[in-house]
Motif scaffolding. Structure first.
Motif, PDB file in Angstrom:
ATOM      1  N   LEU A 141       0.607  -1.171   0.436  1.00 21.13           N
ATOM      2  CA  LEU A 141      -0.185  -0.048   0.010  1.00 21.13           C
ATOM      3  C   LEU A 141       0.702   1.136  -0.144  1.00 21.13           C
ATOM      4  CD1 LEU A 141      -2.896  -1.210   2.507  1.00 21.13           C
ATOM      5  CD2 LEU A 141      -2.505  -0.680   0.576  1.00 21.13           C
ATOM      6  N   GLU A 142       1.555   1.000   0.511  1.00 21.50           N
ATOM      7  CA  GLU A 142       2.875   2.367   0.706  1.00 21.50           C
ATOM      8  C   GLU A 142       3.201   2.376  -0.382  1.00 21.50           C
ATOM      9  OE1 GLU A 142       5.420   1.078   3.952  1.00 21.50           O
ATOM     10  OE2 GLU A 142       4.238   1.909   5.683  1.00 21.50           O
ATOM     11  N   ARG A 143       3.680   1.521  -1.170  1.00 18.69           N
ATOM     12  CA  ARG A 143       4.295   2.022  -2.620  1.00 18.69           C
ATOM     13  C   ARG A 143       3.346   2.151  -4.202  1.00 18.69           C
ATOM     14  NH1 ARG A 143       7.075  -3.371  -4.853  1.00 18.69           N
ATOM     15  NH2 ARG A 143       6.986  -1.715  -7.175  1.00 18.69           N
ATOM     16  N   ILE A 144       1.826   2.381  -3.429  1.00 19.68           N
ATOM     17  CA  ILE A 144       0.844   2.346  -4.086  1.00 19.68           C
ATOM     18  C   ILE A 144       0.442   3.989  -4.115  1.00 19.68           C
ATOM     19  CG2 ILE A 144      -2.187   2.429  -4.800  1.00 19.68           C
ATOM     20  CD1 ILE A 144      -1.237  -0.486  -4.185  1.00 19.68           C
ATOM     21  N   TRP A 145       0.655   4.819  -2.549  1.00 16.68           N
ATOM     22  CA  TRP A 145       0.616   5.548  -2.314  1.00 16.68           C
ATOM     23  C   TRP A 145       1.774   6.586  -2.997  1.00 16.68           C
ATOM     24  CZ3 TRP A 145      -3.168   3.278  -0.823  1.00 16.68           C
ATOM     25  CH2 TRP A 145      -4.483   4.044   0.218  1.00 16.68           C
ATOM     26  N   THR A 146       2.576   6.303  -2.655  1.00 17.60           N
ATOM     27  CA  THR A 146       4.382   7.129  -3.184  1.00 17.60           C
ATOM     28  C   THR A 146       3.918   6.907  -5.214  1.00 17.60           C
ATOM     29  OG1 THR A 146       5.331   6.007  -1.353  1.00 17.60           O
ATOM     30  CG2 THR A 146       6.669   7.080  -3.242  1.00 17.60           C
ATOM     31  N   ASN A 147       3.009   5.651  -5.592  1.00 19.45           N
ATOM     32  CA  ASN A 147       3.859   6.294  -6.941  1.00 19.45           C
ATOM     33  C   ASN A 147       2.332   6.749  -7.347  1.00 19.45           C
ATOM     34  OD1 ASN A 147       1.968   3.922  -7.409  1.00 19.45           O
ATOM     35  ND2 ASN A 147       4.378   2.622  -7.367  1.00 19.45           N
ATOM     36  N   ARG A 148       0.627   6.609  -6.794  1.00 24.05           N
ATOM     37  CA  ARG A 148      -0.461   7.454  -6.604  1.00 24.05           C
ATOM     38  C   ARG A 148      -0.425   6.552  -8.428  1.00 24.05           C
ATOM     39  NH1 ARG A 148      -0.491  11.557  -3.931  1.00 24.05           N
ATOM     40  NH2 ARG A 148      -2.287  11.533  -4.844  1.00 24.05           N
TER      41      ARG A 148
END
Length: 372
Positions: free
Chosen positions: A24-31
Motif C-alpha cells: 500500500l505504501e508503494r501505491i501511495w508513493t507512485n499514485r
C-alpha cells in the motif's frame, strides 16, 4: 441456537496485515491506482509463471472475464454449457445475446457429459462452455475432439481450477481460453478479481483492448470494449497471496483428507475421488447425501445450520430452473437427470486454511450422527 463459533463454508485467505502495508505504501508513493500499473503488470507475469501458462490477462472479476472472453472469440448463436454451476456461467451468455443450451453432467465428476454435448450440437452451435466443477478437470480430450470435429470454440469456466494440474501440466492450457475467478471465496483471491488465460500474445492483445474500452492507444478505439481492468490494490493483494498460496493449498488438502477418512465407511455418503495424476486444489468439499441415508440433504443442512455451521448446497437450485432459463427446451428436467439428482444431494462442507481440527470435528460429529 448453539453459540459456538460460526463456521462458514469458506473464509478468505488473508495473509498478515503487516505484510500488506508495504504494498500500500508503494501505491501511495507512485499514485498509480489502476490502468495497468506496476503491480498489475507484475501479477500478470508472476501468475502466468506460477500457473504454468503462456499468457494471462487480469480482470476486475471473473464474470467480466467470461463476458469478455465470449466477445474476444466473437461467439454467437448457441453455446452448450452445464446447468450445474454458479449463475455467472450462463448469465455471461445472456449478456452477450447468446442462447445457452444445457446438457447433463457426468454423475461422478459433476462435469459436462461429452456424449450429451455431441447430441446437443445444431447448426446454430458455435462454442462449448464447460466448467471444471469443484476443480475436477473436464474430459478435455473428448471435448477437444468434439470441438475440432464440428468447428466449435471451447471456453473453460475454470473459476474453481486455480493451480490444478494433471500429469504435471496445467489444466488451464486446454480450450481456446480459460477463465479464472479471484473472488474472496476462491482458493486464491484478490478481494475481487479474475483472469483470462490466453494461448498466444495476439489474443491477449485483443482481450486487453476489450477490457479497456477498446482503446489501442490514446486516440484509437478498435472495439466496443468495457472497463474490466483490475486495480493496483487488488493486484498487490494477489502478489502477496502468491507468497502464501502453497501453504494454503496444503492446509486445504489436509482438511479434505480428514473428511475423507471420517466418512469413508459410511455407504450412504459419497465424496469425490480425484482421478490419478491430478494435483487438486481442494477448492470445495462436496459431500453427496445418498437417498438411503437416514435423513435427507436438507435436514442435514438445517441441522448443521442450527449448530452455527454454514454449509452450502452448491449447486442448488440448478441454473436451468431460474426464471430466465426454465423456458428453454434444454432446461427440461427429463433431459438433465444427473444434474437434478446431484443438486438434491450435494452439501459442500466448510473448508478453508484457517479451519482448525476442533471446528472440523464439530462438522464431522454432526454428519456422523446423521448416519446413525
Amino acid at each position: 441456537m448453539d453459540m459456538k463459533e460460526q463456521l462458514p463454508v469458506t473464509s478468505p485467505l488473508l495473509p498478515p496485515l503487516e505484510e500488506f502495508i508495504p504494498y500500500l505504501e508503494r501505491i501511495w508513493t507512485n499514485r498509480r491506482l489502476t490502468n495497468n500499473g506496476p503491480f498489475h503488470q507484475q501479477l500478470e507475469t508472476e501468475l502466468a509463471s506460477y500457473l504454468g501458462v503462456e499468457h494471462l490477462s487480469l480482470f476486475a472479476n471473473g464474470t467480466l472475464a467470461l463476458v469478455t472472453a465470449l466477445q474476444a472469440l466473437r461467439i454467437s448463436g448457441e453455446v452448450i454449457t452445464t446447468p450445474y454451476t454458479f449463475a455467472a456461467t450462463a448469465h455471461s451468455l445472456l449478456w452477450n445475446g447468446i442462447k445457452p443450451v444445457f446438457v447433463d453432467i457426468d454423475p461422478l465428476t459433476c462435469n459436462l457429459d461429452p456424449d450429451r454435448i455431441e447430441e446437443a450440437i445444431t447448426p446454430a452451435t458455435t462454442a462449448i462452455l464447460p466448467v471444471h466443477c469443484y476443480g475436477i478437470p473436464c474430459d478435455v480430450e473428448r471435448i477437444e475432439r468434439i470441438a475440432d470435429t464440428y468447428g466449435l470454440k471451447v471456453i473453460y469456466d475454470a473459476a474453481h481450477a486455480f493451480g490444478v494440474r494433471r500429469n504435471e501440466h496445467s489444466i488451464l492450457r486446454h480450450g481456446d481460453l480459460s477463465i479464472l475467478s479471484f473472488h474472496a471465496t476462491k482458493v486464491f483471491n484478490t478481494f475481487e478479481g479474475g483472469a483470462i488465460v490466453c494461448p498466444d500474445a495476439k489474443i491477449k492483445q485483443r482481450i486487453d483492448y476489450l477490457k479497456n474500452f477498446g482503446f489501442a492507444d490514446e486516440v484509437t478505439v478498435v472495439a466496443p470494449g468495457i472497463n474490466g481492468k483490475m486495480n493496483e490494490v487488488s493486484a498487490a493483494m494477489g502478489l502477496l497471496q502468491l507468497k502464501h498460496i502453497d501453504s494454503a493449498l496444503n492446509a486445504r488438502a489436509a482438511i479434505h483428507q480428514r473428511y475423507q477418512q471420517a466418512f469413508q465407511n459410511i455407504p450412504t455418503l459419497r465424496m469425490q475421488q480425484p482421478p490419478p495424476g491430478l494435483v487438486w486444489n481442494h477448492a470445495y468439499c462436496p459431500l453427496f447425501i445418498l437417498p438411503e441415508h437416514p435423513i435427507n440433504r436438507d435436514v442435514l443442512y438445517e441441522r448443521l445450520k442450527a449448530n452455527n455451521i454454514h454449509a452450502r448446497r452448491y449447486f442448488y437450485p440448478l441454473i436451468s430452473s431460474f426464471p430466465m432459463y426454465r423456458g428453454l427446451q434444454s432446461a427440461a428436467g427429463r433431459l438433465l437427470p444427473n444434474a437434478n439428482r446431484l443438486a438434491e444431494q450435494v452439501l459442500c462442507l466448510p473448508i478453508y486454511p484457517a479451519l482448525d481440527s476442533t471446528g472440523q470435528e464439530r462438522v464431522i460429529d454432526i454428519v456422523l450422527d446423521s448416519a446413525r
